[in-house]
Scaffold this motif. Structure first.
Motif, PDB file in Angstrom:
ATOM      1  N   GLN A 116      -0.010   4.164 -12.646  1.00  0.00           N
ATOM      2  CA  GLN A 116       1.162   3.237 -12.490  1.00  0.00           C
ATOM      3  C   GLN A 116       0.651   2.548 -10.922  1.00  0.00           C
ATOM      4  N   ALA A 117       0.190   3.342  -9.924  1.00  0.00           N
ATOM      5  CA  ALA A 117      -0.286   2.991  -8.607  1.00  0.00           C
ATOM      6  C   ALA A 117      -1.326   1.811  -8.725  1.00  0.00           C
ATOM      7  N   TYR A 121       0.051  -1.174 -10.481  1.00  0.00           N
ATOM      8  CA  TYR A 121       0.860  -2.088  -9.574  1.00  0.00           C
ATOM      9  C   TYR A 121      -0.007  -2.756  -8.459  1.00  0.00           C
ATOM     10  N   GLN A 178       0.828  -1.427  -0.125  1.00  0.00           N
ATOM     11  CA  GLN A 178       0.009   0.190   0.120  1.00  0.00           C
ATOM     12  C   GLN A 178       0.877   1.193  -0.223  1.00  0.00           C
ATOM     13  N   PRO A 194      -0.689   8.189 -10.981  1.00  0.00           N
ATOM     14  CA  PRO A 194      -2.050   7.104 -10.406  1.00  0.00           C
ATOM     15  C   PRO A 194      -2.292   5.985 -11.299  1.00  0.00           C
ATOM     16  N   ASP A 215       3.943   1.465  -1.046  1.00  0.00           N
ATOM     17  CA  ASP A 215       4.537   1.519  -2.376  1.00  0.00           C
ATOM     18  C   ASP A 215       3.590   2.165  -3.582  1.00  0.00           C
ATOM     19  N   ALA A 216       2.355   1.735  -3.483  1.00  0.00           N
ATOM     20  CA  ALA A 216       1.197   2.211  -4.292  1.00  0.00           C
ATOM     21  C   ALA A 216       1.170   3.583  -4.129  1.00  0.00           C
ATOM     22  N   ALA A 217       1.018   4.113  -2.621  1.00  0.00           N
ATOM     23  CA  ALA A 217       0.928   5.560  -2.429  1.00  0.00           C
ATOM     24  C   ALA A 217       1.954   6.387  -2.955  1.00  0.00           C
ATOM     25  N   LYS A 218       3.255   5.964  -3.011  1.00  0.00           N
ATOM     26  CA  LYS A 218       4.140   6.668  -3.551  1.00  0.00           C
ATOM     27  C   LYS A 218       4.034   6.768  -5.041  1.00  0.00           C
ATOM     28  N   LEU A 219       3.788   5.464  -5.580  1.00  0.00           N
ATOM     29  CA  LEU A 219       3.745   5.564  -7.277  1.00  0.00           C
ATOM     30  C   LEU A 219       2.554   6.469  -7.609  1.00  0.00           C
ATOM     31  N   ALA A 220       1.612   6.682  -6.595  1.00  0.00           N
ATOM     32  CA  ALA A 220       0.463   7.524  -7.042  1.00  0.00           C
ATOM     33  C   ALA A 220       0.939   8.929  -7.135  1.00  0.00           C
ATOM     34  N   THR A 221       1.921   9.540  -6.579  1.00  0.00           N
ATOM     35  CA  THR A 221       2.382  10.848  -6.450  1.00  0.00           C
ATOM     36  C   THR A 221       2.967  11.139  -7.929  1.00  0.00           C
TER      37      THR A 221
END
Length: 128
Positions: free
Chosen positions: A101-102, A105, A88, A99, A90-96
């Motif tokens: 990619q998040a 993932y 979760q 979105p 990692d997904a939050a960091k990708l979303a920045t």
């Protein structure tokens, strides 16, 4: 529940966490891309192993806390090894950054994990 039950789960959880840390570190030292590969590999391999062991040990999902061995391996060991919260994060960091990619993932993680668990269970069934 006895104190020994807690000890087995704690021992399994500690060993699983150390294994997760070691694999995460090894992957992180070699892979420097933008995809959270370590978390992905850990969760997918953990899903495969829990699918495999649950069949080999004859554990139904409602009964995975039953014996000391099952509690130590499945609840403790694989619970400590796999990491929903890191996925979760990692997904939050990708979303920045993206979105898309998040979401990709998360979907890839869940679908691949589900397939890995099913493959592990199928392999255990074949092995008998």
């Amino acid at each position: 529940m006895t104190a020994l039950d807690f000890a087995w789960v704690g021992l399994g959880g500690g060993l699983g966490s150390v294994l997760r840390w070691a694999i995460g570190r090894m992957v992180g030292e070699r892979y420097h891309g933008g995809f959270p590969l370590a978390t992905f590999l850990i969760n997918v391999s953990g899903a495969f192993v829990i699918g495999f062991l649950s069949v080999m040990l004859g554990v139904y999902w409602r009964d995975r806390y039953s014996t000391a061995l099952v509690a130590a391996l499945l609840t403790g060991g694989l619970g400590g090894y796999t990491t929903f919260s890191s996925m979760q994060l990692d997904a939050a960091k990708l979303a920045t950054k993206s979105p898309f990619q998040a979401v990709a993932y998360l979907v890839l993680s869940v679908m691949t994990g589900l397939a890995a668990a099913a493959l592990g269970a199928a392999l255990a069934n074949v092995m008998g």
